[in-house]
Every structure is written in structure tokens, then in C-alpha cells.
Design a protein around this motif. Sequence first.
Motif, mmCIF file in Angstrom:
data_model
loop_
_atom_site.group_PDB
_atom_site.id
_atom_site.type_symbol
_atom_site.label_atom_id
_atom_site.label_comp_id
_atom_site.label_asym_id
_atom_site.label_seq_id
_atom_site.Cartn_x
_atom_site.Cartn_y
_atom_site.Cartn_z
ATOM 1 N N ALA A 67 -5.736 13.358 0.964
ATOM 2 C CA ALA A 67 -5.842 12.155 0.132
ATOM 3 C C ALA A 67 -6.096 12.500 -1.335
ATOM 4 N N GLY A 68 -6.931 13.501 -1.598
ATOM 5 C CA GLY A 68 -7.212 13.895 -2.972
ATOM 6 C C GLY A 68 -5.965 14.353 -3.708
ATOM 7 N N MET A 69 -5.095 15.073 -2.996
ATOM 8 C CA MET A 69 -3.851 15.545 -3.620
ATOM 9 C C MET A 69 -2.914 14.379 -3.935
ATOM 10 N N VAL A 70 -2.877 13.369 -3.064
ATOM 11 C CA VAL A 70 -2.067 12.176 -3.326
ATOM 12 C C VAL A 70 -2.553 11.502 -4.607
ATOM 13 N N ILE A 71 -3.862 11.396 -4.754
ATOM 14 C CA ILE A 71 -4.442 10.772 -5.949
ATOM 15 C C ILE A 71 -4.084 11.592 -7.196
ATOM 16 N N LEU A 72 -4.249 12.915 -7.110
ATOM 17 C CA LEU A 72 -3.935 13.778 -8.260
ATOM 18 C C LEU A 72 -2.476 13.677 -8.678
ATOM 19 N N ARG A 73 -1.563 13.680 -7.707
ATOM 20 C CA ARG A 73 -0.127 13.569 -8.036
ATOM 21 C C ARG A 73 0.157 12.289 -8.806
ATOM 22 N N VAL A 104 -3.310 5.166 0.588
ATOM 23 C CA VAL A 104 -3.987 5.808 -0.551
ATOM 24 C C VAL A 104 -3.111 5.645 -1.793
ATOM 25 N N GLN A 105 -1.827 5.909 -1.629
ATOM 26 C CA GLN A 105 -0.883 5.775 -2.749
ATOM 27 C C GLN A 105 -0.850 4.330 -3.259
ATOM 28 N N ASP A 106 -0.785 3.372 -2.341
ATOM 29 C CA ASP A 106 -0.766 1.958 -2.738
ATOM 30 C C ASP A 106 -2.055 1.575 -3.460
ATOM 31 N N ALA A 107 -3.191 2.082 -2.974
ATOM 32 C CA ALA A 107 -4.481 1.773 -3.609
ATOM 33 C C ALA A 107 -4.518 2.297 -5.042
ATOM 34 N N VAL A 108 -4.061 3.531 -5.245
ATOM 35 C CA VAL A 108 -4.044 4.102 -6.593
ATOM 36 C C VAL A 108 -3.087 3.318 -7.485
#
Length: 118
Positions: A67-73, A104-108
Amino acid sequence: MRILENIITDRGSKYAVSGGPCTSEEEAKALVKELTRKKKFAKATHHSWGVITNGTQIKNDDGESGAGMVILRMLEREGLQDHAVIVTRWYGGKHLGGDRFRHVQDAVRIYLDYLTAK
């Protein structure tokens, strides 16, 4: 810190997204600590976060592998630096598989859209 609650629900799991200015891992951890002072957030299963500062990517999956990597990308794509984004999940009892990354992607995305609308 900005907090957007109850933004995604799937099979009992619920998501929120938060964030604020941040220039170090210590500041990011302090944001999570501030967030968990709220009783509701203290009961959450995961607080995954990411921040890019001084060209360095810092993340924490908090048990939500990847999840952290998805947020960073997403932060990298957006060019957002010195701002931590935290995705909180309350586990609903059913595994979401790959859908959890989409959430996670949608939330960001919801958070980034909120920032640009301000």
C-alpha cells in the motif's frame, strides 16, 4: 491535517484518507499518532502512508503489503512533495485481494482531488 472519512466501503472494509505537510519520517509518524488520538482511528486495522521529501521516498505499509508503494507512485506522478498521505482501513472480515490496491489508489486520488479543489 485534513481527514476525509468514510470515502470507500467494500465487503465490510471501510477507508479514510488523511494528510498534511511533512518533511521527515518522524513528522509522518507524528501525523499518524495525531490521527490515532481519535478513538475511531485508533481502532483501525491499517494506517498506510507515504511521503516524498528532498527527493527521498518514505513509506509504511502498516501490514497492508504494497500500500505504501501505491501511495508513493501516486505522489510521484502528481509531483506532490513534503506532504504525507495516510490511507486508513478498517478490516471488515473479508479479504479483498487485489481490490485493496484499487481502493488505496482511489483513496489517494480522492485526497489529491480534494487538495486541488481547495
